[in-house]
Write an enzyme that holds these catalytic residues in place. Structure first.
Site, PDB file in Angstrom:
ATOM      1  N   SER A 244       9.355  20.479  61.627  1.00  0.00           N
ATOM      2  CA  SER A 244       9.999  18.877  61.024  1.00  0.00           C
ATOM      3  C   SER A 244      11.454  18.561  60.942  1.00  0.00           C
ATOM      4  CB  SER A 244      10.060  19.271  59.380  1.00  0.00           C
ATOM      5  OG  SER A 244      10.152  17.711  58.689  1.00  0.00           O
ATOM      6  N   GLU A 245      11.635  17.677  61.942  1.00  0.00           N
ATOM      7  CA  GLU A 245      13.747  16.881  62.619  1.00  0.00           C
ATOM      8  C   GLU A 245      14.096  17.414  61.484  1.00  0.00           C
ATOM      9  OE1 GLU A 245      10.434  15.331  62.754  1.00  0.00           O
ATOM     10  OE2 GLU A 245      10.476  13.014  62.332  1.00  0.00           O
ATOM     11  N   ASN A 246      14.015  17.244  59.737  1.00  0.00           N
ATOM     12  CA  ASN A 246      15.060  16.670  59.465  1.00  0.00           C
ATOM     13  C   ASN A 246      16.007  18.312  59.850  1.00  0.00           C
ATOM     14  OD1 ASN A 246      12.801  17.805  57.832  1.00  0.00           O
ATOM     15  ND2 ASN A 246      13.235  17.063  56.434  1.00  0.00           N
TER      16      ASN A 246
END
Lengths: 218, 238
Positions: free
Chosen positions: A46-48
């Site tokens: 998840s890129e966050n």
């Protein structure tokens, strides 16, 4: 007849490979996590700022500090790591993520992809979509074949692009296409959804494509 | 000189003025410096340029400053959760610069690390690259993006100490570590204030050099944008 959303997610899950690091977009792509083949180890990013995304939490166990890129509550796994969004996108831009599965509004014959804005209507911003399509090794698009009766597979995108020549594969409710990202533009139909005919998919596709069904079946 | 302030408004004392550029950590409503944003509202400063991945939602986070008409320009990647944003943008009251999320994170990282510009393949061939230098490296095209800094940077951390060392929690880390590096003055709000020596030196995410002021904000209200759960499978049911 055509594929349901679940069937589209199932078909997309066939693109997973053991040991892959994968980023899943919002909507149907998120459902792909439900179809990871048994015995296969796939790590969701998840890129966050998280590697090793677990399932949704049990009711009452939601943690406001633990969300995915779609801002949904999730859980961590024993192998999970957390990091900054700059590192999250370093993984993406640096080509460390093997596969991304995402939705789109339009895809062109040459792999151009448009999924972030409709001028005058939708001004939400691109979020991480441009980074994902530019940086991830393989980009699989999962989308409805048409939007309100209008084809979404086009000769050229009419909406502002998210990325140029970035799609490797397009899975719709009607079938599966591969896309050449380099050299001459080339879209190839490799599978038809249950009960869908070549005539039907041809009528509903505004991009020229080659028929690779025989080759795919062979 | 102590970095510790006893309240969010005190922590911002004499820092805020009209037309300045501020930066805020957080992703969606996760890990946002809510107390400091609330304190900015109280200062009444206007004409702010705000660098933040999102702009809160109506009434929460940066949405509060939007509501009060204090923001002139946003530099963000995604503002889809905010109705007021669309209204103010369409009426011309608010300017917006969209930066792809990874590019935004890197622009802030670069700004904090003294790098004025860098090249990325994100956005090549899209409107993001319009008016920017595009250069070829090893046969591939890359667009030049500028580093970002701010007059004041605001971050939210889980734990901190009087030295300004910070530790973030889970995905509430997000943009906070890079934002902490990119402010001329960085102000941190922390849920737990530790004694010096209590935080493991090996576990510190943001070294205190980046933090000028720190304020203890215990038990902050945290909002969730998208609650998703699964049903508990009851052992022995049926």
């Amino acid at each position: 007849m055509a594929w349901t959303r679940e069937q589209m997610a199932q078909r997309a899950a066939r693109e997973l490979r053991d040991g892959f690091y994968v980023n899943l977009g919002i909507g149907i792509p998120t459902m792909v996590a439900n179809y990871i083949p048994g015995g296969m180890s796939v790590c969701l990013q998840s890129e966050n700022g998280m590697l090793g995304v677990g399932p949704f939490p049990y009711e009452g166990e939601e943690d406001a500090d633990l969300i995915n890129a779609g801002k949904q509550t999730i859980t961590a796994l024993p192998m999970t790591s957390f990091f900054s969004s700059a590192d999250g996108f370093g993984m993406i831009r640096g080509g460390h993520i093997d596969l991304t599965i995402l939705g789109s509004m339009q895809v062109a014959r040459n792999g151009d992809l448009a999924n972030w804005t409709i001028p005058g209507k939708m001004i939400k911003g691109m979020g991480g979509a441009m980074d994902l399509v530019a940086g991830v090794k393989r980009v699989v698009v999962v989308m409805e074949h048409e939007a309100k009766g209008e084809p979404k597979l086009l000769e050229q995108c009419t909406l502002p692009l998210t990325g140029q020549r970035v799609a490797d594969m397009v899975i719709t409710d009607l079938g599966v296409f591969t896309v050449a990202r380099k050299g001459e533009a080339k879209l190839t139909l490799i599978a038809l959804a249950d009960g869908v005919t070549l005539d039907e998919i041809t009528a509903k596709t505004a991009a020229k494509f080659e028929n690779g069904l025989d080759r795919a079946a062979a | 000189m102590s970095k510790v302030y006893s309240g969010a408004s005190l922590a911002l004392a004499e820092l805020m003025r009209d037309d300045m550029t501020i930066m805020a950590g957080g992703f969606g409503l996760c890990g946002i410096p809510s107390a400091l944003i609330g304190a900015i509202k109280l200062t009444g400063v206007t004409g702010l340029t705000v660098i933040s991945n999102n702009c809160g939602v109506d009434g929460i986070g940066l949405g509060v400053l939007l509501e009060a008409g204090q923001i002139r320009k946003m530099i963000s990647s995604y503002v889809g959760e905010n109705k007021l944003f669309a209204e103010q943008y369409l009426s011309g009251k608010l300017e917006v610069e969209f930066s792809p999320q990874g590019t935004l994170a890197e622009r802030i990282r670069a700004g904090g690390a003294g790098i004025p510009a860098f090249f990325t393949k994100t956005g090549v061939g899209t409107i993001v690259a319009e008016g920017k230098e595009v250069r070829e490296f090893d046969g591939e095209s890359y667009v030049m993006e500028r580093g970002l800094t701010a007059d004041v940077a605001l971050v939210h951390a889980w734990k901190g100490d009087a030295e300004g060392n910070l530790i973030y929690r889970k995905t509430a880390r997000n943009f906070n570590p890079v934002v902490a590096t990119a402010g001329k003055v960085t102000v941190a709000e922390v849920e737990h204030m530790a004694e010096i020596g209590e935080l493991e030196s090996d576990q510190i995410h943001t070294p205190g050099i980046f933090v000028s002021r720190i304020v203890h904000v215990p038990n902050p209200v945290k909002h969730i944008e998208q609650v998703r759960t699964r049903k508990r499978e009851l052992a022995g049911a049926n």
